[in-house]
Design a protein around this motif. Structure first.
Motif, PDB file in Angstrom:
ATOM      1  N   ASP A   1      -7.043   6.308   5.003  1.00 48.33           N
ATOM      2  CA  ASP A   1      -8.393   6.003   5.990  1.00 48.33           C
ATOM      3  C   ASP A   1      -8.915   7.167   6.245  1.00 48.33           C
ATOM      4  O   ASP A   1      -8.218   8.322   6.052  1.00 48.33           O
TER       5      ASP A   1
ATOM      6  N   GLY B   1       0.797  -1.315  -0.193  1.00 47.83           N
ATOM      7  CA  GLY B   1      -0.033  -0.103   0.003  1.00 47.83           C
ATOM      8  C   GLY B   1       0.814   1.328   0.000  1.00 47.83           C
ATOM      9  O   GLY B   1       0.653   2.229  -0.842  1.00 47.83           O
TER      10      GLY B   1
ATOM     11  N   GLN C   1      -8.725   5.262  -1.960  1.00 46.08           N
ATOM     12  CA  GLN C   1      -8.873   3.899  -1.884  1.00 46.08           C
ATOM     13  C   GLN C   1      -7.817   3.442  -0.576  1.00 46.08           C
ATOM     14  O   GLN C   1      -8.004   2.234   0.127  1.00 46.08           O
ATOM     15  N   LEU C   2      -6.708   4.269  -0.406  1.00 49.04           N
ATOM     16  CA  LEU C   2      -5.647   3.912   0.436  1.00 49.04           C
ATOM     17  C   LEU C   2      -5.410   4.752   1.592  1.00 49.04           C
ATOM     18  O   LEU C   2      -4.796   4.503   2.534  1.00 49.04           O
TER      19      LEU C   2
ATOM     20  N   ARG D   1      -6.042  -2.159   8.940  1.00 47.97           N
ATOM     21  CA  ARG D   1      -7.156  -2.918   8.387  1.00 47.97           C
ATOM     22  C   ARG D   1      -8.211  -3.037   9.222  1.00 47.97           C
ATOM     23  O   ARG D   1      -8.155  -3.537  10.368  1.00 47.97           O
TER      24      ARG D   1
ATOM     25  N   ARG E   1       2.282   1.585  -3.335  1.00 49.08           N
ATOM     26  CA  ARG E   1       1.342   2.252  -4.423  1.00 49.08           C
ATOM     27  C   ARG E   1       0.889   3.789  -4.004  1.00 49.08           C
ATOM     28  O   ARG E   1       0.976   4.355  -5.156  1.00 49.08           O
TER      29      ARG E   1
ATOM     30  N   TRP F   1      -0.533   1.826   9.244  1.00 48.26           N
ATOM     31  CA  TRP F   1      -1.427   1.201   8.301  1.00 48.26           C
ATOM     32  C   TRP F   1      -2.417   0.384   9.112  1.00 48.26           C
ATOM     33  O   TRP F   1      -2.082  -0.557   9.889  1.00 48.26           O
TER      34      TRP F   1
ATOM     35  N   SER G   1     -12.610  -6.597   6.921  1.00 40.89           N
ATOM     36  CA  SER G   1     -12.247  -6.134   5.624  1.00 40.89           C
ATOM     37  C   SER G   1     -10.749  -6.672   5.292  1.00 40.89           C
ATOM     38  O   SER G   1     -10.014  -6.768   5.783  1.00 40.89           O
ATOM     39  N   SER G   2     -10.638  -6.574   3.878  1.00 40.96           N
ATOM     40  CA  SER G   2      -9.359  -7.006   3.295  1.00 40.96           C
ATOM     41  C   SER G   2      -8.479  -5.748   2.871  1.00 40.96           C
ATOM     42  O   SER G   2      -7.269  -5.862   2.481  1.00 40.96           O
ATOM     43  N   ASP G   3      -9.090  -4.606   2.712  1.00 39.22           N
ATOM     44  CA  ASP G   3      -8.637  -3.494   2.640  1.00 39.22           C
ATOM     45  C   ASP G   3      -7.515  -2.693   3.671  1.00 39.22           C
ATOM     46  O   ASP G   3      -8.134  -2.564   4.778  1.00 39.22           O
ATOM     47  N   TRP G   4      -6.390  -2.535   3.280  1.00 41.37           N
ATOM     48  CA  TRP G   4      -5.414  -1.717   4.210  1.00 41.37           C
ATOM     49  C   TRP G   4      -5.515  -0.288   3.864  1.00 41.37           C
ATOM     50  O   TRP G   4      -5.385  -0.086   2.753  1.00 41.37           O
ATOM     51  N   ARG G   5      -5.414   0.619   4.848  1.00 38.41           N
ATOM     52  CA  ARG G   5      -5.498   2.075   4.742  1.00 38.41           C
ATOM     53  C   ARG G   5      -4.414   2.719   5.518  1.00 38.41           C
ATOM     54  O   ARG G   5      -4.298   2.537   6.703  1.00 38.41           O
TER      55      ARG G   5
END
Length: 126
Positions: free
Chosen positions: A35, A14, A32-33, A106, A17, A104, A110-114
């Motif tokens: 929080d 992340g 999307q990245l 999660r 990215r 970071w 959820s599988s999304d890391w922010r």
């Protein structure tokens, strides 16, 4: 539950990215990245909120496809708790260097890391 190394790897992915010009120049991709509770204390000393960062990111260094990119070194991470990773690394833009620290998160289920928190500290020139 993913292993500690898998969680650290996801946070590193992340972070990398967010350094990519195609992400930095796109509010939608950056959102999307980051929080919604994101806060940054930049290398300038300025405090940034989620909305401020999303608005400013496309104009910051590293956002232009043909412009300078950050050189990243020494990226490492540690799992603070399940779903919470602390990363440290250094960036260089030419002769300007900064030590960086990111947290970071999660959300459970959820599988999304922010990116929750980021700080950049300038490294004095030698």
């Amino acid at each position: 539950m993913a292993s500690a190394s898998d969680q650290v790897a996801a946070a590193i992915a992340g972070e990398l990215r967010l350094l990519d010009p195609s992400v930095r120049s796109s509010r939608a991709l950056a959102a999307q990245l980051l929080d919604p509770e994101f806060v940054e204390v930049g290398a300038s000393g300025r405090r940034w909120t989620y909305e401020e960062m999303l608005a400013a990111l496309p104009g910051m260094r590293g956002a232009a496809q043909d412009g300078p990119r950050a050189e990243v070194s020494g990226m490492a991470g540690v799992l603070l708790a399940p779903g919470l990773v602390h990363l440290t690394y250094e960036t260089a833009f030419g002769e300007e260097r900064a030590r960086r620290s990111s947290i970071w998160r999660r959300e459970q289920g959820s599988s999304d890391w922010r990116l929750l928190y980021h700080q950049g500290t300038p490294v004095p020139r030698a």
